[in-house]
Design a protein around this motif. Structure first.
Motif, PDB file in Angstrom:
ATOM      1  N   LYS A 149      94.863  21.455  25.538  1.00 28.65           N
ATOM      2  CA  LYS A 149      94.100  21.832  24.346  1.00 28.65           C
ATOM      3  C   LYS A 149      94.971  22.648  23.396  1.00 28.65           C
ATOM      4  O   LYS A 149      94.976  22.402  22.182  1.00 28.65           O
ATOM      5  CB  LYS A 149      92.858  22.622  24.742  1.00 28.65           C
ATOM      6  N   ALA A 150      95.722  23.590  23.927  1.00 27.58           N
ATOM      7  CA  ALA A 150      96.607  24.410  23.083  1.00 27.58           C
ATOM      8  C   ALA A 150      97.637  23.526  22.383  1.00 27.58           C
ATOM      9  O   ALA A 150      97.900  23.695  21.187  1.00 27.58           O
ATOM     10  CB  ALA A 150      97.298  25.484  23.923  1.00 27.58           C
ATOM     11  N   HIS A 151      98.205  22.583  23.104  1.00 28.05           N
ATOM     12  CA  HIS A 151      99.220  21.690  22.524  1.00 28.05           C
ATOM     13  C   HIS A 151      98.610  20.780  21.465  1.00 28.05           C
ATOM     14  O   HIS A 151      99.145  20.660  20.351  1.00 28.05           O
ATOM     15  CB  HIS A 151      99.860  20.869  23.641  1.00 28.05           C
ATOM     16  N   LEU A 152      97.495  20.144  21.795  1.00 28.93           N
ATOM     17  CA  LEU A 152      96.876  19.182  20.873  1.00 28.93           C
ATOM     18  C   LEU A 152      96.201  19.851  19.680  1.00 28.93           C
ATOM     19  O   LEU A 152      95.870  19.174  18.700  1.00 28.93           O
ATOM     20  CB  LEU A 152      95.866  18.321  21.628  1.00 28.93           C
ATOM     21  N   SER A 153      96.000  21.153  19.732  1.00 28.21           N
ATOM     22  CA  SER A 153      95.373  21.878  18.621  1.00 28.21           C
ATOM     23  C   SER A 153      96.370  22.309  17.553  1.00 28.21           C
ATOM     24  O   SER A 153      95.977  22.889  16.540  1.00 28.21           O
ATOM     25  CB  SER A 153      94.631  23.108  19.156  1.00 28.21           C
ATOM     26  N   GLN A 154      97.657  22.057  17.771  1.00 30.89           N
ATOM     27  CA  GLN A 154      98.697  22.449  16.821  1.00 30.89           C
ATOM     28  C   GLN A 154      99.215  21.233  16.053  1.00 30.89           C
ATOM     29  O   GLN A 154      99.714  20.284  16.673  1.00 30.89           O
ATOM     30  CB  GLN A 154      99.864  23.111  17.556  1.00 30.89           C
ATOM     31  N   PRO A 155      99.120  21.220  14.734  1.00 35.69           N
ATOM     32  CA  PRO A 155      99.608  20.079  13.954  1.00 35.69           C
ATOM     33  C   PRO A 155     101.054  19.694  14.283  1.00 35.69           C
ATOM     34  O   PRO A 155     101.371  18.511  14.375  1.00 35.69           O
ATOM     35  CB  PRO A 155      99.475  20.549  12.507  1.00 35.69           C
ATOM     36  N   GLN A 156     101.921  20.677  14.505  1.00 41.68           N
ATOM     37  CA  GLN A 156     103.334  20.399  14.774  1.00 41.68           C
ATOM     38  C   GLN A 156     103.522  19.582  16.056  1.00 41.68           C
ATOM     39  O   GLN A 156     104.511  18.873  16.200  1.00 41.68           O
ATOM     40  CB  GLN A 156     104.139  21.701  14.847  1.00 41.68           C
ATOM     41  N   SER A 157     102.565  19.657  16.978  1.00 42.59           N
ATOM     42  CA  SER A 157     102.662  18.909  18.234  1.00 42.59           C
ATOM     43  C   SER A 157     102.586  17.401  18.015  1.00 42.59           C
ATOM     44  O   SER A 157     103.005  16.625  18.864  1.00 42.59           O
ATOM     45  CB  SER A 157     101.548  19.331  19.191  1.00 42.59           C
ATOM     46  N   TYR A 158     102.044  16.984  16.874  1.00 46.68           N
ATOM     47  CA  TYR A 158     101.869  15.550  16.628  1.00 46.68           C
ATOM     48  C   TYR A 158     103.151  14.877  16.135  1.00 46.68           C
ATOM     49  O   TYR A 158     103.222  13.643  16.103  1.00 46.68           O
ATOM     50  CB  TYR A 158     100.698  15.318  15.665  1.00 46.68           C
ATOM     51  N   VAL A 159     104.158  15.684  15.777  1.00 40.44           N
ATOM     52  CA  VAL A 159     105.453  15.097  15.421  1.00 40.44           C
ATOM     53  C   VAL A 159     106.033  14.489  16.694  1.00 40.44           C
ATOM     54  O   VAL A 159     106.238  15.169  17.683  1.00 40.44           O
ATOM     55  CB  VAL A 159     106.412  16.152  14.818  1.00 40.44           C
ATOM     56  N   GLY A 160     106.231  13.201  16.672  1.00 44.21           N
ATOM     57  CA  GLY A 160     106.736  12.498  17.839  1.00 44.21           C
ATOM     58  C   GLY A 160     105.671  12.128  18.850  1.00 44.21           C
ATOM     59  O   GLY A 160     105.887  11.257  19.681  1.00 44.21           O
ATOM     60  N   LEU A 161     104.514  12.774  18.815  1.00 41.48           N
ATOM     61  CA  LEU A 161     103.429  12.433  19.732  1.00 41.48           C
ATOM     62  C   LEU A 161     102.837  11.085  19.353  1.00 41.48           C
ATOM     63  O   LEU A 161     102.522  10.269  20.205  1.00 41.48           O
ATOM     64  CB  LEU A 161     102.354  13.519  19.726  1.00 41.48           C
ATOM     65  N   SER A 162     102.674  10.875  18.077  1.00 45.61           N
ATOM     66  CA  SER A 162     102.409   9.536  17.567  1.00 45.61           C
ATOM     67  C   SER A 162     103.765   9.048  17.087  1.00 45.61           C
ATOM     68  O   SER A 162     104.413   9.725  16.285  1.00 45.61           O
ATOM     69  CB  SER A 162     101.403   9.573  16.423  1.00 45.61           C
ATOM     70  N   PRO A 163     104.228   7.926  17.586  1.00 49.62           N
ATOM     71  CA  PRO A 163     105.610   7.505  17.333  1.00 49.62           C
ATOM     72  C   PRO A 163     106.017   7.418  15.858  1.00 49.62           C
ATOM     73  O   PRO A 163     107.186   7.594  15.551  1.00 49.62           O
ATOM     74  CB  PRO A 163     105.680   6.130  17.996  1.00 49.62           C
ATOM     75  N   LEU A 164     105.078   7.216  14.951  1.00 48.54           N
ATOM     76  CA  LEU A 164     105.430   7.104  13.545  1.00 48.54           C
ATOM     77  C   LEU A 164     105.487   8.452  12.831  1.00 48.54           C
ATOM     78  O   LEU A 164     106.046   8.553  11.739  1.00 48.54           O
ATOM     79  CB  LEU A 164     104.432   6.200  12.813  1.00 48.54           C
ATOM     80  N   VAL A 165     104.893   9.494  13.401  1.00 46.86           N
ATOM     81  CA  VAL A 165     104.809  10.795  12.728  1.00 46.86           C
ATOM     82  C   VAL A 165     106.157  11.502  12.817  1.00 46.86           C
ATOM     83  O   VAL A 165     106.658  11.796  13.893  1.00 46.86           O
ATOM     84  CB  VAL A 165     103.693  11.670  13.328  1.00 46.86           C
ATOM     85  N   ILE A 166     106.738  11.784  11.633  1.00 44.44           N
ATOM     86  CA  ILE A 166     108.040  12.441  11.582  1.00 44.44           C
ATOM     87  C   ILE A 166     107.959  13.882  11.105  1.00 44.44           C
ATOM     88  O   ILE A 166     108.908  14.639  11.263  1.00 44.44           O
ATOM     89  CB  ILE A 166     109.022  11.653  10.688  1.00 44.44           C
ATOM     90  N   ALA A 167     106.814  14.279  10.506  1.00 43.96           N
ATOM     91  CA  ALA A 167     106.665  15.647   9.998  1.00 43.96           C
ATOM     92  C   ALA A 167     105.197  15.930   9.710  1.00 43.96           C
ATOM     93  O   ALA A 167     104.393  15.003   9.553  1.00 43.96           O
ATOM     94  CB  ALA A 167     107.484  15.841   8.722  1.00 43.96           C
ATOM     95  N   VAL A 168     104.868  17.216   9.643  1.00 46.04           N
ATOM     96  CA  VAL A 168     103.572  17.653   9.130  1.00 46.04           C
ATOM     97  C   VAL A 168     103.852  18.689   8.052  1.00 46.04           C
ATOM     98  O   VAL A 168     104.862  19.400   8.104  1.00 46.04           O
ATOM     99  CB  VAL A 168     102.645  18.227  10.227  1.00 46.04           C
ATOM    100  N   LYS A 169     102.978  18.738   7.050  1.00 44.65           N
ATOM    101  CA  LYS A 169     103.166  19.701   5.964  1.00 44.65           C
ATOM    102  C   LYS A 169     101.812  20.119   5.418  1.00 44.65           C
ATOM    103  O   LYS A 169     100.786  19.545   5.774  1.00 44.65           O
ATOM    104  CB  LYS A 169     104.054  19.110   4.871  1.00 44.65           C
ATOM    105  N   ASP A 170     101.844  21.112   4.555  1.00 44.71           N
ATOM    106  CA  ASP A 170     100.642  21.620   3.893  1.00 44.71           C
ATOM    107  C   ASP A 170      99.550  22.006   4.896  1.00 44.71           C
ATOM    108  O   ASP A 170      98.383  21.683   4.708  1.00 44.71           O
ATOM    109  CB  ASP A 170     100.090  20.592   2.888  1.00 44.71           C
TER     110      ASP A 170
END
Length: 144
Positions: free
Chosen positions: A20-41
């Motif tokens: 839950k702690a990992h999945l609740s952080q936007p930065q965790s999705y970089v690389g978690l979904s193979p197409l996601v390369i960054a999060v911003k805003d």
């Protein structure tokens, strides 16, 4: 608007709290979904977090481009869930259900994909399913 629902269940050898702690952080999705390369805003509110996900798909298998998706992320006691609104009218609702089981966590990954026509829906479902299956392996490698 046509839609499709995708389910995948897998096990991670870590606690529901850690997932839950990992999945609740936007930065965790970089690389978690193979197409996601960054999060911003990233904008954190009392009940939800909103951010922009930068995805880098290939068009026709050759040309790379950056696609911006608006994402809303929420946590409940047993889930991490939210919505994503991508370009072309594709919408995605997602939910990770986290249940303690067998010395770790059973993760139920549910995606509901919406698109304005069936052709686009078919394309979006194929991409979403590939990301969903890859995400299970990536979470196990990261946390399990």
């Amino acid at each position: 608007m046509p839609k499709a629902t995708l389910h995948h269940t897998f096990h991670v050898r870590n606690t529901p709290g850690a997932l839950k702690a990992h999945l609740s952080q936007p930065q965790s999705y970089v690389g978690l979904s193979p197409l996601v390369i960054a999060v911003k805003d990233v904008q954190r509110g009392e009940k939800e977090t909103r951010y922009t996900s930068v995805e880098r798909p290939r068009f026709l298998g050759l040309v790379k481009y950056d696609s911006l998706t608006r994402v809303t992320l929420r946590s409940t006691p047993e889930t991490v869930e939210g919505e994503a609104a991508g370009p072309g009218g594709v919408r995605l609702a997602y939910r990770f259900t986290l249940t303690e089981k067998d010395g770790g966590t059973e993760v139920g990954d549910t995606l509901v994909v919406h698109a304005w026509n069936r052709t686009l829906l078919g394309y979006a479902v194929r991409r979403a399913r590939g990301a969903q299956l890859a995400r299970a392996g990536i979470l196990v490698a990261r946390l399990g």
